[in-house]
Design a protein around this motif. Structure first.
Motif, mmCIF file in Angstrom:
data_model
loop_
_atom_site.group_PDB
_atom_site.id
_atom_site.type_symbol
_atom_site.label_atom_id
_atom_site.label_comp_id
_atom_site.label_asym_id
_atom_site.label_seq_id
_atom_site.Cartn_x
_atom_site.Cartn_y
_atom_site.Cartn_z
ATOM 1 N N ASP A 104 0.798 -1.228 0.000
ATOM 2 C CA ASP A 104 0.000 0.000 0.000
ATOM 3 C C ASP A 104 0.833 1.282 0.000
ATOM 4 O OD1 ASP A 104 -2.281 1.567 0.008
ATOM 5 O OD2 ASP A 104 -2.463 1.560 2.202
ATOM 6 N N PRO A 105 1.676 1.515 -1.015
ATOM 7 C CA PRO A 105 2.430 2.775 -1.077
ATOM 8 C C PRO A 105 1.487 3.968 -1.222
ATOM 9 C CG PRO A 105 2.635 1.560 -3.142
ATOM 10 C CD PRO A 105 1.934 0.649 -2.184
ATOM 11 N N GLU A 106 1.833 5.039 -0.557
ATOM 12 C CA GLU A 106 0.982 6.237 -0.560
ATOM 13 C C GLU A 106 1.856 7.477 -0.722
ATOM 14 O OE1 GLU A 106 -1.557 8.393 2.888
ATOM 15 O OE2 GLU A 106 -2.209 6.341 2.437
ATOM 16 N N LYS A 169 18.363 3.727 -11.895
ATOM 17 C CA LYS A 169 18.332 5.088 -12.410
ATOM 18 C C LYS A 169 18.507 5.095 -13.922
ATOM 19 C CE LYS A 169 20.364 9.648 -11.656
ATOM 20 N NZ LYS A 169 21.384 10.424 -10.929
ATOM 21 N N GLY A 170 17.691 5.877 -14.606
ATOM 22 C CA GLY A 170 17.751 5.953 -16.047
ATOM 23 C C GLY A 170 16.818 4.989 -16.740
ATOM 24 N N MET A 171 16.252 4.038 -15.974
ATOM 25 C CA MET A 171 15.361 3.055 -16.580
ATOM 26 C C MET A 171 13.906 3.314 -16.202
ATOM 27 S SD MET A 171 17.614 -0.394 -16.095
ATOM 28 C CE MET A 171 16.514 -1.329 -17.138
ATOM 29 N N PHE A 175 8.974 8.078 -8.643
ATOM 30 C CA PHE A 175 7.557 8.163 -8.287
ATOM 31 C C PHE A 175 6.647 7.546 -9.347
ATOM 32 C CE2 PHE A 175 9.167 12.057 -5.949
ATOM 33 C CZ PHE A 175 9.290 11.391 -4.756
ATOM 34 N N SER A 176 7.215 6.907 -10.362
ATOM 35 C CA SER A 176 6.375 6.156 -11.292
ATOM 36 C C SER A 176 5.915 4.881 -10.604
ATOM 37 C CB SER A 176 7.145 5.817 -12.567
ATOM 38 O OG SER A 176 8.164 4.864 -12.285
ATOM 39 N N ASP A 177 4.861 4.281 -11.128
ATOM 40 C CA ASP A 177 4.333 3.055 -10.534
ATOM 41 C C ASP A 177 5.389 1.955 -10.526
ATOM 42 O OD1 ASP A 177 1.932 4.320 -10.139
ATOM 43 O OD2 ASP A 177 0.957 3.485 -11.923
ATOM 44 N N GLU A 178 6.169 1.879 -11.604
ATOM 45 C CA GLU A 178 7.197 0.832 -11.696
ATOM 46 C C GLU A 178 8.275 1.041 -10.638
ATOM 47 O OE1 GLU A 178 10.332 -1.047 -14.969
ATOM 48 O OE2 GLU A 178 9.001 0.610 -15.523
ATOM 49 N N PHE A 179 8.710 2.297 -10.463
ATOM 50 C CA PHE A 179 9.730 2.606 -9.459
ATOM 51 C C PHE A 179 9.229 2.277 -8.052
ATOM 52 C CE2 PHE A 179 11.446 5.497 -6.288
ATOM 53 C CZ PHE A 179 12.809 5.397 -6.488
ATOM 54 N N ILE A 180 8.012 2.698 -7.756
ATOM 55 C CA ILE A 180 7.460 2.487 -6.412
ATOM 56 C C ILE A 180 7.289 1.000 -6.126
ATOM 57 C CG2 ILE A 180 5.416 2.855 -4.975
ATOM 58 C CD1 ILE A 180 5.085 5.577 -6.383
ATOM 59 N N GLU A 181 6.830 0.242 -7.117
ATOM 60 C CA GLU A 181 6.641 -1.192 -6.907
ATOM 61 C C GLU A 181 7.982 -1.904 -6.738
ATOM 62 O OE1 GLU A 181 4.883 -4.965 -6.530
ATOM 63 O OE2 GLU A 181 4.251 -2.913 -6.133
ATOM 64 N N THR A 182 8.987 -1.491 -7.505
ATOM 65 C CA THR A 182 10.322 -2.078 -7.357
ATOM 66 C C THR A 182 10.868 -1.817 -5.962
ATOM 67 O OG1 THR A 182 10.786 -1.776 -9.719
ATOM 68 C CG2 THR A 182 12.676 -2.071 -8.262
ATOM 69 N N ARG A 183 10.699 -0.593 -5.487
ATOM 70 C CA ARG A 183 11.169 -0.263 -4.136
ATOM 71 C C ARG A 183 10.366 -1.007 -3.075
ATOM 72 N NH1 ARG A 183 12.839 5.646 -2.351
ATOM 73 N NH2 ARG A 183 14.729 4.848 -3.311
ATOM 74 N N ARG A 184 9.059 -1.115 -3.249
ATOM 75 C CA ARG A 184 8.231 -1.829 -2.259
ATOM 76 C C ARG A 184 8.716 -3.269 -2.086
ATOM 77 N NH1 ARG A 184 4.969 -5.637 -1.669
ATOM 78 N NH2 ARG A 184 5.111 -6.195 -3.875
ATOM 79 N N THR A 323 7.960 -10.918 -26.203
ATOM 80 C CA THR A 323 9.166 -10.169 -25.846
ATOM 81 C C THR A 323 8.922 -9.282 -24.633
ATOM 82 O OG1 THR A 323 9.877 -10.142 -28.162
ATOM 83 C CG2 THR A 323 10.888 -8.523 -26.693
ATOM 84 N N GLU A 324 7.759 -8.668 -24.593
ATOM 85 C CA GLU A 324 7.413 -7.825 -23.442
ATOM 86 C C GLU A 324 7.362 -8.652 -22.163
ATOM 87 O OE1 GLU A 324 4.250 -4.247 -22.463
ATOM 88 O OE2 GLU A 324 3.634 -5.868 -23.806
ATOM 89 N N LYS A 325 6.842 -9.865 -22.269
ATOM 90 C CA LYS A 325 6.773 -10.750 -21.105
ATOM 91 C C LYS A 325 8.188 -11.134 -20.651
ATOM 92 C CE LYS A 325 3.649 -13.907 -21.353
ATOM 93 N NZ LYS A 325 2.946 -15.172 -21.700
ATOM 94 N N ARG A 326 9.070 -11.398 -21.624
ATOM 95 C CA ARG A 326 10.446 -11.756 -21.268
ATOM 96 C C ARG A 326 11.159 -10.573 -20.611
ATOM 97 N NH1 ARG A 326 15.354 -13.921 -25.091
ATOM 98 N NH2 ARG A 326 14.857 -12.057 -26.289
ATOM 99 N N MET A 327 10.904 -9.352 -21.099
ATOM 100 C CA MET A 327 11.498 -8.165 -20.470
ATOM 101 C C MET A 327 11.038 -8.029 -19.027
ATOM 102 S SD MET A 327 11.085 -5.446 -23.592
ATOM 103 C CE MET A 327 11.080 -4.097 -22.438
ATOM 104 N N ALA A 328 9.758 -8.305 -18.797
ATOM 105 C CA ALA A 328 9.246 -8.239 -17.425
ATOM 106 C C ALA A 328 9.956 -9.252 -16.542
ATOM 107 C CB ALA A 328 7.734 -8.487 -17.426
ATOM 108 N N GLY A 329 10.229 -10.455 -17.088
ATOM 109 C CA GLY A 329 10.959 -11.452 -16.321
ATOM 110 C C GLY A 329 12.359 -10.990 -15.955
ATOM 111 N N LEU A 330 13.031 -10.322 -16.888
ATOM 112 C CA LEU A 330 14.368 -9.797 -16.604
ATOM 113 C C LEU A 330 14.326 -8.727 -15.521
ATOM 114 C CD1 LEU A 330 15.883 -9.441 -20.205
ATOM 115 C CD2 LEU A 330 16.620 -11.038 -18.429
ATOM 116 N N SER A 331 13.387 -7.792 -15.639
ATOM 117 C CA SER A 331 13.329 -6.670 -14.695
ATOM 118 C C SER A 331 12.855 -7.092 -13.313
ATOM 119 C CB SER A 331 12.422 -5.569 -15.245
ATOM 120 O OG SER A 331 11.086 -6.016 -15.351
#
Length: 455
Positions: A104-106, A169-171, A175-184, A323-331
Motif C-alpha cells: 500500500d504505497p501512498e 536510475k535511467g530506466m 515516483f512512477s508506478d514501476e519505481f514504487i513497486e520495485t522499491r516496495r 518479448t514484453e513478457k520476457r522483459m518483465a521477467g528480466l526486470s
C-alpha cells in the motif's frame, strides 16, 4: 502471508562449513559471540561457487518420478526451477513466528518535499510483543534509520542491503508506478531478511520499527547518539585504517577478503551486462512494435498477398507480446537479484573492515603492553576484554558468512534458472507462432495448386 525475504532451506545441499540456518522462530537473542561458536570454518575462497554437479543431481533426483516422467507431461514440472520449488515446499518446515508485509504505497506532498510511505503489517506469536498484529506506515528514511541502528548494534553481522535512493536510475522515473513497486518489493525483502536472521530479528530497534506509531518512532530516533559521538566513531575508524594492515588477522578472514574482492568485480560486471541486455531488449521491442503495423498497412495496397501480410503482422504482434513478457521477467527476476548482491558486496567489505578495526585495537594494546611496563596490569585487563570482543566479532562474522553464502548461491541459481526457463518459453512461443503461420501458408498454396490442375 507473503514473505519474499524468506531464507530458503532445503533447495541447496549443505555447505561444507555447516552454517546458514536459523529462522525467525529461533530461541531468544543470543549474544553476538554465541551466534557462530559451534560453526566450522567457511569454505575456501572462490567466486560464485555453486554446488558440484553431484550435489545438483542429488537435488533434482529427490523424486525419482521427476526424472523418469515425460518432460512434456502437463502434470509434471517441466523445468529445473519448477523442480526446485516443488522440492522446497514439500520438505521445508514452517518454523516462523514473525510475518511482515510491506504494501500500500501512498504519496505525500508537502510544501517542502514529496515522499512515499509504505504500510508495514506485522503478525507474530512472540511473547515479547504486546499484540499479535501491528500496522504502521514508514517512509524510506525510516528504513535507512533502522539499517544504521542494526549496523551500530551488530558491526560484524551482515545487514541486508536497502534499495538505493534511485533504484535502476535511467530506466524508470522517480515516483512512477514501476519505481514504487520495485522499491516496495525491495523494502519487503529487507524486513523479511532481518526477521529470518537468528540475531537481528530480536533487535530492540527492529521491534520498535515494526510497532511504534510515527510520533513514537520520531521520539525514539532523537534518543540516538549525538553528532559528537558519531564523529568520534568516524575518527576512530579513520585512525584504525591509517595504522595499516592487521598483523594478526586469521587466515580465514584473509580468504574472505580475497573472495569478496573477486566477487565484487564479477558481480559488478554481471550487473552491467544484465542492464545492457535489458536495454537492448527494450530497443528491439520498440522497433518490433513499429514493424508489425507496417505489414498491415502494406496489405491494404496488395490484394494478392493481403492475407499473407496480415498473417505476418499477426505473428509479429504475438512475438512482440512474448518479448514484453520476457522483459518483465528480466526486470523482476534477474536485475534486482544481481544488483542486490552488488550492494551486498559493498556491505560485506565494510563488515570485514570493521572486524579488522577490532583486531587492530587488540594489536595496538598488545604492542603497548610490550612497551609500557608500568601500566602492565591495566593494559592486560584491557587486552582480555579486547580478546573477548575479537572472538565475538569473529564468531558472529563466521556464522553470518556461511548463511550469506548459502542465500547467495540459492538466489543466483534461482535467478539464472528463471531466466533460462523464461527464454525457453519465449523461443518456443515465437517458434510455434511462425510454424503455425508457415503451415497455414503451405496449406493455402496446395489448395491453389489443386484448383489450377483441375479442368
Amino acid at each position: 502471508m507473503e514473505a519474499e525475504g524468506r531464507v530458503p532451506g532445503p533447495p541447496l545441499p549443505p555447505l561444507p562449513s555447516g552454517g546458514g540456518g536459523g529462522g525467525a522462530g529461533a530461541e531468544p537473542e543470543p549474544p553476538a559471540c554465541a551466534a557462530g561458536a559451534a560453526r566450522a570454518p567457511p569454505p575456501a575462497a572462490g567466486v560464485l561457487e555453486f554446488d558440484d554437479e553431484e550435489d545438483d543431481l542429488e537435488v533434482f533426483s529427490k523424486d525419482a518420478s521427476l526424472a523418469e516422467a515425460n518432460s512434456f507431461s502437463p502434470s509434471m514440472p517441466i523445468s529445473p526451477s519448477s523442480m526446485i520449488n516443488q522440492y522446497k515446499f514439500e520438505d521445508e518446515p514452517e518454523l516462523r513466528d514473525l510475518f511482515i508485509t510491506v504494501d500500500d504505497p501512498e504519496s505525500h506532498v508537502t510544501a517542502i518535499e514529496t515522499f512515499i510511505t509504505y504500510r508495514v503489517v506485522t503478525k507474530t506469536s512472540r511473547s515479547e510483543f504486546d499484540s499479535s498484529e501491528y500496522e504502521v506506515r514508514r517512509r524510506y528514511q525510516d528504513f535507512l534509520w533502522l539499517k544504521s541502528k542494526l549496523e551500530e548494534a551488530h558491526p560484524t553481522l551482515i545487514i541486508p542491503p536497502l534499495p538505493e535512493k534511485f533504484i535502476m536510475k535511467g530506466m524508470v522515473e522517480r515516483f512512477s508506478d514501476e519505481f514504487i513497486e520495485t522499491r516496495r518489493k525491495a523494502l519487503h525483502k529487507f524486513l523479511n531478511r532481518i526477521a529470518d536472521h537468528p540475531t537481528l530479528t530480536f533487535n530492540e530497534d527492529f521491534k520498535i520499527f515494526l510497532t511504534a506509531q510515527a510520533w513514537e518512532l520520531s521520539s525514539h530516533k532523537k534518543q540516538g547518539p549525538g553528532l559528537l559521538s558519531r564523529m568520534g566513531q568516524t575518527v576512530r575508524a579513520v585512525a584504525s585504517s591509517v595504522r595499516g594492515g592487521v598483523k594478526n588477522r586469521p587466515e580465514m578472514f584473509t580468504e574472505m577478503n580475497d573472495y569478496m574482492e573477486t566477487f565484487s568485480q564479477k558481480i559488478n560486471v554481471l550487473d552491467k551486462i544484465a542492464h545492457r541486455i535489458y536495454k537492448e531488449e527494450r530497443e528491439y521491442f520498440n522497433e518490433m512494435k513499429e514493424y508489425g503495423p507496417i505489414h498491415t498497412l502494406w496489405s491494404a495496397s496488395e490484394e494478392d498477398i493481403a492475407d499473407s501480410l496480415k498473417g505476418v503482422a499477426s505473428c509479429i504482434d504475438k512475438c512482440c507480446k512474448a518479448t514484453e513478457k520476457r522483459m518483465a521477467g528480466l526486470s523482476e527476476n534477474l536485475l534486482p537479484i544481481i544488483h542486490e548482491y552488488v550492494l551486498y558486496s559493498e556491505i560485506l567489505m565494510g563488515v570485514l573492515k570493521r572486524r579488522d578495526q577490532i583486531q587492530g585495537e587488540l594489536d595496538s594494546k598488545v604492542d603497548a603492553l610490550a612497551n609500557r611496563k608500568a601500566e602492565k596490569d591495566l593494559i592486560t585487563e584491557e587486552i582480555g576484554k579486547l580478546e573477548d570482543k575479537v572472538e565475538c566479532a569473529n564468531n558472529a562474522l563466521k556464522a553470518d558468512w556461511d548463511r550469506w553464502k548459502q542465500n547467495m548461491q540459492y538466489d543466483m541459481r534461482s535467478a539464472f534458472t528463471n531466466v533460462a526457463e523464461n527464454n525457453l518459453h519465449y523461443y518456443e512461443e515465437c517458434l510455434a507462432t511462425w510454424e503455425s503461420f508457415l503451415t497455414s501458408q503451405t496449406a493455402d498454396l496446395h489448395v491453389e495448386e489443386d484448383s489450377e490442375d483441375r479442368p
